[in-house]
Write a protein that holds these residues in place. Structure first.
Motif: not given
Length: 398
Positions: A151, A172, A179, A181-182, A185-186
């Motif tokens: 990431k 994603s 991977t 992305y949460t 995180e985004l």
């Protein structure tokens, strides 16, 4: 001097397709090859989708379709985006294409001018950088590592932005790393994009339903940048329809109209029968999708345990898709029994194929020369055997 254009001479062959081809050639010689190279599920298309295609044939859907797709299919996609992703799109913001790869190509060719920079986190799907090259843009890579679960950070994103930046492109769940992305995180990346209103974002979400972390999060959920996000998705992975060739883009109307215009000069509308099957898929039950996800989760956990037992292989636990992307750089510099030196992941992938008879893909094509991609879209028996073959082949290196 080649008679071919610089455009095609500068374009690389797809590494995943190339390795699958090499595997088939070896198998044709009578060798028992286990192919873990292609991004293709080993499930069958759901029966209700196949039934819709058969019905469409009987109902004579044999004529040209609208370039951007049948209106009822585009409406079904818009409804899916609202129902599953809480995203508001009208049907005229959807362009249906012959696979997600064409949808990506449409968007890149419609947005990128010669010299424009396209920011791509590594590792990335093999075609991203080649499509940018086709559009005469310049790829700018942000390297990530297995230690960070592949990431990137907001700081790394901002450092890559220049006055020439036009597009950011990522997936994603990610191919090749898995991977995911949460939301948080985004959200952190979105704060960077908010500072640069001229940068557009391609969000490749083709693996959204092969996600082991919970609800899929699309970067288009953030209202501040939604108008600059282009979602790419399709039927290939979730509905086991790789050969049917149906993908789509969802974007603002200006970009959608441009993609419609470009496609009208290249392929026109997607296969009419596939589109009718697509209507059924997007209106139908997700039961088969959830069952497939459950199986892939079991396989992921199995392969994770198997790969961890291979000395020298560094592996992380992917959150989605159906790939592992282990760091295999500890094997570089070692020699085969024939005295050949393994210089890089290309050499190692070929060695594993020729010695272990397992087809994997070099990480170099994905922008990470330290790794290889291993697909676990295969039965548990084949995965166990493949892991054993890889382990034994690597143990022979000195």
């Amino acid at each position: 001097m080649s008679i071919l254009s610089n455009r095609i001479n500068n374009l690389a062959e797809s590494a995943t397709i190339k390795m699958a081809k090499l595997g088939r050639e070896l198998a044709a010689k009578g060798v028992d090859v286990i192919s873990l190279s292609l991004g293709e599920t080993d499930f069958y298309t759901p029966d209700f989708v196949k039934d819709a295609a058969k019905k469409a044939i009987d109902e004579n859907y044999s004529y040209y379709s609208p370039v951007a797709g049948y209106p009822d299919l585009r409406k079904a996609i818009a409804e899916k985006l609202k129902r599953e992703n809480n995203l508001d799109y009208t049907f005229d913001q959807i362009v249906v294409s012959t696979g997600a790869k064409q949808a990506l190509t449409n968007v890149i060719l419609c947005l990128v001018n010669p010299g424009d920079e396209v920011i791509i986190p590594t590792p990335y799907w093999v075609s991203y950088s080649e499509l940018v090259k086709l559009g005469e843009g310049e790829s700018v890579f942000i390297d990530s590592t297995i230690e960070s679960d592949f990431k990137i950070t907001p700081e790394e994103l901002e450092a890559a932005i220049t006055p020439k930046s036009k597009l950011f492109m990522f997936s994603s769940p990610n191919n090749p790393t898995g991977t995911v992305y949460t939301y948080d995180e985004l959200a952190a990346l979105v704060k960077v994009f908010e500072k640069y209103p001229d940068i557009y974002i391609i969000s490749d979400e083709i693996y959204e339903h092969i996600n082991f972390t919970g609800r899929h999060v699309s970067i288009a959920e953030f209202d501040s940048i939604k108008d600059r996000v282009i979602i790419i998705n399709g039927l290939s992975k979730a509905y086991a329809m790789t050969g049917w060739r149906l993908g789509f883009s969802a974007s603002n109307k200006e970009i959608a109209n441009a993609c419609d215009k470009l496609q009208s000069q290249v392929t026109s509308g997607t296969c009419s029968i596939t589109q009718r099957a697509g209507v059924a898929a997007y209106h139908g039950s997700l039961d088969s999708v959830h069952e497939m996800q459950k199986v892939f989760l079991e396989r992921r956990n199995l392969v994770f345990d198997l790969l961890k037992e291979i000395p020298g292989m560094k592996v992380n636990l992917p959150g989605g898709a159906f790939y592992f992307f282990p760091d295999v750089s500890s094997f570089f510099g070692k020699q085969t029994e024939d005295g050949e030196v393994i210089q890089n992941s290309d050499d190692l992938a070929l060695y594993i194929l020729n010695t272990g008879h397992v087809a994997v893909v070099s990480g170099d094509a994905f922008g990470d020369p330290k790794s290889i991609r291993i697909s676990y879209a295969a039965s548990e028996d084949k995965l166990r055997e493949a892991a054993l073959r890889i382990k034994n082949a690597l143990a022979k290196l000195k």
